[in-house]
Design a protein around this motif. Structure first.
Motif, PDB file in Angstrom:
ATOM      1  N   GLY A  22     -11.095 -34.557  38.358  1.00  0.00           N
ATOM      2  CA  GLY A  22     -10.467 -33.299  37.953  1.00  0.00           C
ATOM      3  C   GLY A  22     -11.480 -32.316  37.390  1.00  0.00           C
ATOM      4  O   GLY A  22     -11.434 -31.113  37.685  1.00  0.00           O
ATOM      5  N   LEU A  23     -12.414 -32.815  36.588  1.00  0.00           N
ATOM      6  CA  LEU A  23     -13.442 -31.961  36.020  1.00  0.00           C
ATOM      7  C   LEU A  23     -14.316 -31.369  37.118  1.00  0.00           C
ATOM      8  O   LEU A  23     -14.685 -30.188  37.070  1.00  0.00           O
ATOM      9  N   THR A  24     -14.609 -32.156  38.126  1.00  0.00           N
ATOM     10  CA  THR A  24     -15.389 -31.675  39.273  1.00  0.00           C
ATOM     11  C   THR A  24     -14.656 -30.541  39.972  1.00  0.00           C
ATOM     12  O   THR A  24     -15.240 -29.485  40.250  1.00  0.00           O
ATOM     13  N   GLN A  25     -13.372 -30.731  40.253  1.00  0.00           N
ATOM     14  CA  GLN A  25     -12.571 -29.686  40.913  1.00  0.00           C
ATOM     15  C   GLN A  25     -12.499 -28.427  40.052  1.00  0.00           C
ATOM     16  O   GLN A  25     -12.597 -27.300  40.550  1.00  0.00           O
ATOM     17  N   PHE A  26     -12.321 -28.620  38.745  1.00  0.00           N
ATOM     18  CA  PHE A  26     -12.225 -27.500  37.812  1.00  0.00           C
ATOM     19  C   PHE A  26     -13.525 -26.694  37.804  1.00  0.00           C
ATOM     20  O   PHE A  26     -13.505 -25.460  37.899  1.00  0.00           O
ATOM     21  N   PHE A  27     -14.651 -27.374  37.719  1.00  0.00           N
ATOM     22  CA  PHE A  27     -15.937 -26.678  37.700  1.00  0.00           C
ATOM     23  C   PHE A  27     -16.243 -26.030  39.042  1.00  0.00           C
ATOM     24  O   PHE A  27     -16.814 -24.931  39.079  1.00  0.00           O
ATOM     25  N   GLU A  28     -15.877 -26.660  40.148  1.00  0.00           N
ATOM     26  CA  GLU A  28     -16.106 -26.044  41.456  1.00  0.00           C
ATOM     27  C   GLU A  28     -15.322 -24.747  41.584  1.00  0.00           C
ATOM     28  O   GLU A  28     -15.841 -23.746  42.086  1.00  0.00           O
ATOM     29  N   ALA A  29     -14.069 -24.741  41.125  1.00  0.00           N
ATOM     30  CA  ALA A  29     -13.260 -23.527  41.184  1.00  0.00           C
ATOM     31  C   ALA A  29     -13.839 -22.447  40.280  1.00  0.00           C
ATOM     32  O   ALA A  29     -13.906 -21.273  40.657  1.00  0.00           O
ATOM     33  N   ALA A  30     -14.280 -22.839  39.093  1.00  0.00           N
ATOM     34  CA  ALA A  30     -14.875 -21.873  38.166  1.00  0.00           C
ATOM     35  C   ALA A  30     -16.147 -21.279  38.758  1.00  0.00           C
ATOM     36  O   ALA A  30     -16.382 -20.068  38.675  1.00  0.00           O
ATOM     37  N   ALA A  31     -16.969 -22.121  39.354  1.00  0.00           N
ATOM     38  CA  ALA A  31     -18.212 -21.641  39.970  1.00  0.00           C
ATOM     39  C   ALA A  31     -17.905 -20.684  41.116  1.00  0.00           C
ATOM     40  O   ALA A  31     -18.575 -19.651  41.261  1.00  0.00           O
ATOM     41  N   GLY A  32     -16.902 -21.011  41.913  1.00  0.00           N
ATOM     42  CA  GLY A  32     -16.517 -20.144  43.028  1.00  0.00           C
ATOM     43  C   GLY A  32     -16.036 -18.780  42.579  1.00  0.00           C
ATOM     44  O   GLY A  32     -16.176 -17.788  43.303  1.00  0.00           O
ATOM     45  N   ALA A  33     -15.476 -18.706  41.377  1.00  0.00           N
ATOM     46  CA  ALA A  33     -14.989 -17.437  40.822  1.00  0.00           C
ATOM     47  C   ALA A  33     -16.029 -16.758  39.948  1.00  0.00           C
ATOM     48  O   ALA A  33     -15.771 -15.701  39.381  1.00  0.00           O
ATOM     49  N   ASP A  34     -17.220 -17.367  39.814  1.00  0.00           N
ATOM     50  CA  ASP A  34     -18.294 -16.863  38.962  1.00  0.00           C
ATOM     51  C   ASP A  34     -17.862 -16.793  37.498  1.00  0.00           C
ATOM     52  O   ASP A  34     -18.225 -15.871  36.769  1.00  0.00           O
ATOM     53  N   ASP A  35     -17.074 -17.788  37.079  1.00  0.00           N
ATOM     54  CA  ASP A  35     -16.585 -17.847  35.703  1.00  0.00           C
ATOM     55  C   ASP A  35     -17.577 -18.543  34.791  1.00  0.00           C
ATOM     56  O   ASP A  35     -18.370 -19.374  35.220  1.00  0.00           O
ATOM     57  N   ALA A  36     -17.464 -18.223  33.509  1.00  0.00           N
ATOM     58  CA  ALA A  36     -18.148 -18.946  32.444  1.00  0.00           C
ATOM     59  C   ALA A  36     -17.164 -19.979  31.911  1.00  0.00           C
ATOM     60  O   ALA A  36     -16.009 -20.059  32.380  1.00  0.00           O
ATOM     61  N   MET A  37     -17.584 -20.751  30.922  1.00  0.00           N
ATOM     62  CA  MET A  37     -16.730 -21.812  30.403  1.00  0.00           C
ATOM     63  C   MET A  37     -16.862 -21.893  28.891  1.00  0.00           C
ATOM     64  O   MET A  37     -17.984 -21.935  28.362  1.00  0.00           O
ATOM     65  N   LEU A  38     -15.726 -21.902  28.195  1.00  0.00           N
ATOM     66  CA  LEU A  38     -15.700 -22.232  26.785  1.00  0.00           C
ATOM     67  C   LEU A  38     -15.456 -23.731  26.700  1.00  0.00           C
ATOM     68  O   LEU A  38     -14.648 -24.281  27.455  1.00  0.00           O
ATOM     69  N   VAL A  39     -16.138 -24.410  25.771  1.00  0.00           N
ATOM     70  CA  VAL A  39     -16.073 -25.861  25.672  1.00  0.00           C
ATOM     71  C   VAL A  39     -15.931 -26.243  24.202  1.00  0.00           C
ATOM     72  O   VAL A  39     -16.640 -25.703  23.345  1.00  0.00           O
ATOM     73  N   TRP A  40     -15.018 -27.172  23.898  1.00  0.00           N
ATOM     74  CA  TRP A  40     -14.836 -27.628  22.513  1.00  0.00           C
ATOM     75  C   TRP A  40     -14.137 -28.969  22.486  1.00  0.00           C
ATOM     76  O   TRP A  40     -13.592 -29.421  23.488  1.00  0.00           O
ATOM     77  N   LEU A  41     -14.200 -29.627  21.343  1.00  0.00           N
ATOM     78  CA  LEU A  41     -13.466 -30.878  21.099  1.00  0.00           C
ATOM     79  C   LEU A  41     -12.319 -30.557  20.176  1.00  0.00           C
ATOM     80  O   LEU A  41     -12.498 -29.937  19.127  1.00  0.00           O
ATOM     81  N   ASP A  42     -11.139 -31.000  20.551  1.00  0.00           N
ATOM     82  CA  ASP A  42      -9.949 -30.745  19.754  1.00  0.00           C
ATOM     83  C   ASP A  42      -9.284 -32.055  19.384  1.00  0.00           C
ATOM     84  O   ASP A  42      -9.241 -32.972  20.150  1.00  0.00           O
TER      85      ASP A  42
END
Length: 166
Positions: A146-166
């Motif tokens: 799932g993380l791979t798919q999520f990052f591939e989609a983000a990369a395809g859209a030229d998105d950045a990523m916020l990352v945190w532990l909750d």
């Protein structure tokens, strides 16, 4: 209480605003989480993704594989005086998201766990422990996919990523 790895896809404009106004960023996170809670979109369609409790296991495996991007904790700090659960959030710029997506595409989960003894995770105190169970290393497979798919989609859209532990 559990520690959960969290990600939010943001545009470059949203990233700039998040860095300048962390309170706005946290509101955006909550809005997106609420909007997607009932829909449960596929990772490639989602703006928010969680690695659940597998975040530390994935960190351990990716570090062991000398992964080129710190996608589990993020790389650049912002909102350093704020707690978004367990510490302040971090982010990945679009070019780092693209590099992570490329590296993920070239990395299979089978390769990540190849030669790993679950006792290594126990010895390293990898959260959430319990690595002596049979097939414990398989637990992270669906989250990694799932993380791979999520990052591939983000990369395809030229998105950045916020990352945190909750």
């Amino acid at each position: 209480m559990s520690m959960i790895g969290e990600y939010l896809r943001v545009t470059a404009t949203e990233l700039g605003r998040a860095i300048q106004d962390p309170a706005w960023a946290l509101e955006l996170v909550e809005e997106v989480q609420d909007a997607e809670a009932d829909l449960e979109p596929a990772p490639a369609e989602a703006r928010h993704f969680s690695t659940y409790k597998t975040w530390d296991m994935l960190r351990f495996l990716l570090e062991r594989a000398e992964f080129p991007v710190n996608m589990i904790h993020g790389e650049e700090p912002f909102a350093e005086d704020e707690e978004w659960g367990y510490g302040p959030p971090r982010y990945l710029r679009p070019e780092r998201v693209r590099l992570a997506a490329e590296a993920l595409r070239a990395t299979t989960y089978a390769r990540l766990i190849s030669g790993v003894d679950p006792a290594e995770l126990t010895s390293a105190k990898v959260y959430p422990l319990g690595w002596s169970e049979p097939n414990s290393l398989e637990w992270g497979r669906s989250w990694f996919d799932g993380l791979t798919q999520f990052f591939e989609a983000a990369a395809g859209a030229d998105d950045a990523m916020l990352v945190w532990l909750d």
